[in-house]
Scaffold this motif. Structure first.
Motif, mmCIF file in Angstrom:
data_model
loop_
_atom_site.group_PDB
_atom_site.id
_atom_site.type_symbol
_atom_site.label_atom_id
_atom_site.label_comp_id
_atom_site.label_asym_id
_atom_site.label_seq_id
_atom_site.Cartn_x
_atom_site.Cartn_y
_atom_site.Cartn_z
ATOM 1 N N GLY A 56 0.793 -1.217 0.000
ATOM 2 C CA GLY A 56 0.000 0.000 0.000
ATOM 3 C C GLY A 56 0.827 1.268 0.000
ATOM 4 O O GLY A 56 1.997 1.281 0.362
ATOM 5 N N LYS A 57 0.155 2.332 -0.441
ATOM 6 C CA LYS A 57 0.773 3.652 -0.473
ATOM 7 C C LYS A 57 -0.251 4.658 0.013
ATOM 8 O O LYS A 57 -1.447 4.514 -0.222
ATOM 9 N N ILE A 58 0.235 5.678 0.690
ATOM 10 C CA ILE A 58 -0.634 6.775 1.112
ATOM 11 C C ILE A 58 -0.345 7.941 0.184
ATOM 12 O O ILE A 58 0.783 8.422 0.107
ATOM 13 N N HIS A 59 -1.382 8.378 -0.540
ATOM 14 C CA HIS A 59 -1.212 9.448 -1.522
ATOM 15 C C HIS A 59 -1.177 10.797 -0.807
ATOM 16 O O HIS A 59 -1.998 11.111 0.028
ATOM 17 N N TYR A 65 3.860 10.344 -2.466
ATOM 18 C CA TYR A 65 3.141 9.370 -1.655
ATOM 19 C C TYR A 65 4.099 8.752 -0.637
ATOM 20 O O TYR A 65 5.308 8.812 -0.787
ATOM 21 N N ASP A 67 5.168 5.301 0.788
ATOM 22 C CA ASP A 67 5.110 3.887 0.428
ATOM 23 C C ASP A 67 5.400 3.049 1.667
ATOM 24 O O ASP A 67 6.517 2.616 1.905
ATOM 25 N N TYR A 68 4.377 2.852 2.503
ATOM 26 C CA TYR A 68 4.598 2.096 3.736
ATOM 27 C C TYR A 68 4.826 0.619 3.470
ATOM 28 O O TYR A 68 5.425 -0.078 4.270
#
Length: 138
Positions: A56-59, A65, A67-68
Protein backbone atom coordinates in the motif's frame (compact mmCIF):
# COMPACT_ATOMS: atom_id res chain seq x y z
CA UNK A 1 50.56 13.04 6.93
CA UNK A 2 53.42 10.62 6.31
CA UNK A 3 52.36 8.53 9.29
CA UNK A 4 48.81 8.41 7.93
CA UNK A 5 49.99 7.24 4.51
CA UNK A 6 52.26 4.64 6.12
CA UNK A 7 49.35 3.28 8.16
CA UNK A 8 47.18 3.23 5.04
CA UNK A 9 49.84 1.25 3.12
CA UNK A 10 50.06 -1.23 5.99
CA UNK A 11 46.28 -1.55 6.05
CA UNK A 12 46.16 -2.32 2.33
CA UNK A 13 49.10 -4.72 2.42
CA UNK A 14 47.60 -6.83 5.22
CA UNK A 15 44.76 -7.96 2.97
CA UNK A 16 42.06 -6.26 5.02
CA UNK A 17 40.82 -4.42 1.95
CA UNK A 18 40.42 -7.64 0.00
CA UNK A 19 38.54 -9.28 2.89
CA UNK A 20 36.31 -6.22 3.16
CA UNK A 21 35.62 -6.19 -0.59
CA UNK A 22 34.69 -9.88 -0.59
CA UNK A 23 32.40 -9.32 2.39
CA UNK A 24 30.63 -6.41 0.69
CA UNK A 25 30.14 -8.37 -2.55
CA UNK A 26 28.79 -11.44 -0.74
CA UNK A 27 26.61 -9.21 1.45
CA UNK A 28 25.14 -7.51 -1.62
CA UNK A 29 24.38 -10.82 -3.28
CA UNK A 30 22.89 -12.20 -0.08
CA UNK A 31 20.81 -9.05 0.34
CA UNK A 32 19.22 -9.60 -3.06
CA UNK A 33 18.32 -13.16 -2.03
CA UNK A 34 16.67 -11.93 1.17
CA UNK A 35 14.84 -9.18 -0.74
CA UNK A 36 13.55 -11.76 -3.20
CA UNK A 37 12.42 -13.98 -0.31
CA UNK A 38 10.56 -11.07 1.25
CA UNK A 39 8.98 -9.76 -1.97
CA UNK A 40 8.12 -13.09 -3.59
CA UNK A 41 7.27 -15.36 -0.65
CA UNK A 42 6.66 -13.51 2.62
CA UNK A 43 4.65 -10.54 1.28
CA UNK A 44 2.18 -12.70 -0.73
CA UNK A 45 1.63 -14.95 2.29
CA UNK A 46 0.98 -11.92 4.52
CA UNK A 47 -1.34 -10.45 1.87
CA UNK A 48 -3.35 -13.69 1.86
CA UNK A 49 -3.74 -13.73 5.65
CA UNK A 50 -6.64 -11.51 6.59
CA UNK A 51 -6.52 -9.54 3.35
CA UNK A 52 -3.70 -7.31 4.62
CA UNK A 53 -2.12 -5.29 1.85
CA UNK A 54 1.61 -4.67 2.35
CA UNK A 55 2.05 -3.02 -1.03
CA UNK A 56 0.00 0.00 0.00
CA UNK A 57 0.77 3.65 -0.47
CA UNK A 58 -0.63 6.78 1.11
CA UNK A 59 -1.21 9.45 -1.52
CA UNK A 60 -0.06 12.95 -0.63
CA UNK A 61 -0.07 16.09 -2.78
CA UNK A 62 0.62 15.63 -6.51
CA UNK A 63 2.78 12.63 -7.36
CA UNK A 64 4.08 12.31 -3.80
CA UNK A 65 3.14 9.37 -1.65
CA UNK A 66 4.28 7.46 1.39
CA UNK A 67 5.11 3.89 0.43
CA UNK A 68 4.60 2.10 3.74
CA UNK A 69 4.63 -1.28 1.97
CA UNK A 70 8.24 -0.73 0.90
CA UNK A 71 9.12 0.32 4.45
CA UNK A 72 7.56 -2.80 5.94
CA UNK A 73 9.43 -4.92 3.38
CA UNK A 74 12.69 -3.19 4.31
CA UNK A 75 12.07 -3.89 8.01
CA UNK A 76 11.36 -7.56 7.24
CA UNK A 77 14.52 -7.71 5.10
CA UNK A 78 16.56 -6.20 7.93
CA UNK A 79 15.20 -8.62 10.52
CA UNK A 80 15.91 -11.62 8.29
CA UNK A 81 19.44 -10.39 7.53
CA UNK A 82 20.11 -9.67 11.21
CA UNK A 83 18.88 -13.13 12.22
CA UNK A 84 20.98 -14.88 9.60
CA UNK A 85 24.11 -12.85 10.40
CA UNK A 86 23.58 -13.57 14.12
CA UNK A 87 23.35 -17.30 13.39
CA UNK A 88 26.46 -17.21 11.19
CA UNK A 89 28.51 -15.30 13.79
CA UNK A 90 27.31 -17.66 16.53
CA UNK A 91 28.30 -20.70 14.43
CA UNK A 92 31.71 -19.25 13.58
CA UNK A 93 32.39 -18.39 17.23
CA UNK A 94 31.39 -21.91 18.26
CA UNK A 95 33.65 -23.41 15.58
CA UNK A 96 36.54 -21.21 16.67
CA UNK A 97 36.07 -22.18 20.32
CA UNK A 98 36.17 -25.89 19.44
CA UNK A 99 39.67 -25.50 18.05
CA UNK A 100 40.95 -23.58 21.04
CA UNK A 101 40.24 -25.38 24.27
CA UNK A 102 40.86 -23.18 27.23
CA UNK A 103 43.54 -24.66 29.39
CA UNK A 104 42.96 -23.90 33.01
CA UNK A 105 46.17 -23.13 34.84
CA UNK A 106 47.09 -25.87 37.24
CA UNK A 107 47.27 -24.44 40.70
CA UNK A 108 49.72 -26.18 42.92
CA UNK A 109 48.49 -26.93 46.38
CA UNK A 110 50.23 -24.83 48.99
CA UNK A 111 52.80 -26.68 51.00
CA UNK A 112 51.19 -27.74 54.27
CA UNK A 113 52.10 -29.72 57.35
CA UNK A 114 50.11 -31.10 60.25
CA UNK A 115 50.24 -29.47 63.67
CA UNK A 116 51.57 -32.10 66.12
CA UNK A 117 49.28 -30.77 68.88
CA UNK A 118 45.84 -30.26 67.25
CA UNK A 119 46.36 -32.21 63.99
CA UNK A 120 45.17 -29.24 61.84
CA UNK A 121 46.69 -28.41 58.46
CA UNK A 122 48.95 -25.37 58.63
CA UNK A 123 51.39 -23.67 56.30
CA UNK A 124 54.76 -25.37 55.87
CA UNK A 125 56.72 -22.36 57.10
CA UNK A 126 54.43 -21.55 60.09
CA UNK A 127 56.11 -21.12 63.49
CA UNK A 128 52.85 -20.92 65.47
CA UNK A 129 49.65 -22.91 64.85
CA UNK A 130 46.75 -20.57 64.01
CA UNK A 131 44.25 -23.07 65.46
CA UNK A 132 45.68 -24.04 68.86
CA UNK A 133 48.36 -21.30 69.10
CA UNK A 134 51.06 -23.83 69.95
CA UNK A 135 54.69 -22.94 69.24
CA UNK A 136 56.10 -25.07 66.41
CA UNK A 137 59.84 -25.26 66.97
CA UNK A 138 60.54 -28.50 65.19
Amino acid sequence: MKKFLKEFREFISKGNVLDLAVGVIIGGAFSSIVTSLTDNIIKPVINCIGGAEIQGKIHLVGDNYIDYGAFISAVINFLIMALIIFCIVKAVNRAMSLGHKKEEPVQEAPAVKICPFCQSEIAENAVKCPHCTSDLTA
